[in-house]
Design a protein around this motif. Structure first.
Motif, PDB file in Angstrom:
ATOM      1  N   ALA A  15      39.443 -15.011  10.865  1.00 13.12           N
ATOM      2  CA  ALA A  15      40.414 -14.280  10.447  1.00 13.12           C
ATOM      3  C   ALA A  15      40.092 -13.222   8.486  1.00 13.12           C
ATOM      4  O   ALA A  15      41.153 -12.490   8.368  1.00 13.12           O
TER       5      ALA A  15
ATOM      6  N   GLY B 113      44.981  -5.827   9.692  1.00  7.49           N
ATOM      7  CA  GLY B 113      45.976  -6.784   9.923  1.00  7.49           C
ATOM      8  C   GLY B 113      45.553  -7.105  11.394  1.00  7.49           C
ATOM      9  O   GLY B 113      46.969  -8.605  11.676  1.00  7.49           O
ATOM     10  N   VAL B 114      44.601  -7.401  12.342  1.00  2.00           N
ATOM     11  CA  VAL B 114      44.189  -8.448  13.389  1.00  2.00           C
ATOM     12  C   VAL B 114      42.957  -8.750  13.599  1.00  2.00           C
ATOM     13  O   VAL B 114      42.394  -7.893  13.568  1.00  2.00           O
TER      14      VAL B 114
ATOM     15  N   VAL C 167      41.276  -9.682  10.300  1.00  2.00           N
ATOM     16  CA  VAL C 167      42.590  -9.102   9.755  1.00  2.00           C
ATOM     17  C   VAL C 167      42.872  -8.959   8.279  1.00  2.00           C
ATOM     18  O   VAL C 167      43.364  -7.888   7.701  1.00  2.00           O
TER      19      VAL C 167
ATOM     20  N   ARG D  32      46.644 -12.951  13.014  1.00  4.94           N
ATOM     21  CA  ARG D  32      47.157 -12.157  12.370  1.00  4.94           C
ATOM     22  C   ARG D  32      47.305 -12.149  10.657  1.00  4.94           C
ATOM     23  O   ARG D  32      47.339 -13.257  10.078  1.00  4.94           O
TER      24      ARG D  32
ATOM     25  N   TYR E  74      39.704 -11.034  16.472  1.00  2.00           N
ATOM     26  CA  TYR E  74      40.106 -11.468  17.875  1.00  2.00           C
ATOM     27  C   TYR E  74      38.742 -12.561  17.789  1.00  2.00           C
ATOM     28  O   TYR E  74      38.112 -11.913  17.464  1.00  2.00           O
TER      29      TYR E  74
ATOM     30  N   GLU F 117      43.669 -15.651  18.485  1.00  2.00           N
ATOM     31  CA  GLU F 117      43.772 -13.983  17.773  1.00  2.00           C
ATOM     32  C   GLU F 117      44.652 -14.901  16.315  1.00  2.00           C
ATOM     33  O   GLU F 117      44.842 -15.421  16.425  1.00  2.00           O
TER      34      GLU F 117
END
Length: 63
Positions: free
Chosen positions: A4, A12-13, A8, A63, A15, A61
């Motif tokens: 993260a 923005g994301v 991120v 975000r 995995y 995931e």
């Protein structure tokens, strides 16, 4: 740093995934004491990439 914290802010994301074929490769410390990444030797990368087919499990995931 976690997935993260690394991914991120840049995209923005982020995995965390699991690939069945990858189970034969070790995790190695990279970029910090708490960061583990899959270690695929450069000379095996083409073979590794040929096996990236089928199911890829998303474990987390961010975000």
């Amino acid at each position: 740093m976690s997935a993260a914290e690394l991914e991120v802010p840049a995209s923005g994301v982020g995995y965390v995934t699991r690939l069945e074929f990858a189970a034969g490769y070790p995790d190695r410390q990279a970029g910090g004491r708490t960061i583990l990444e899959l270690w695929v030797p450069a000379e095996e990368l083409d073979e590794f990439n040929r096996h990236i087919v089928g199911r890829i499990d998303v474990v987390r995931e961010f975000r």
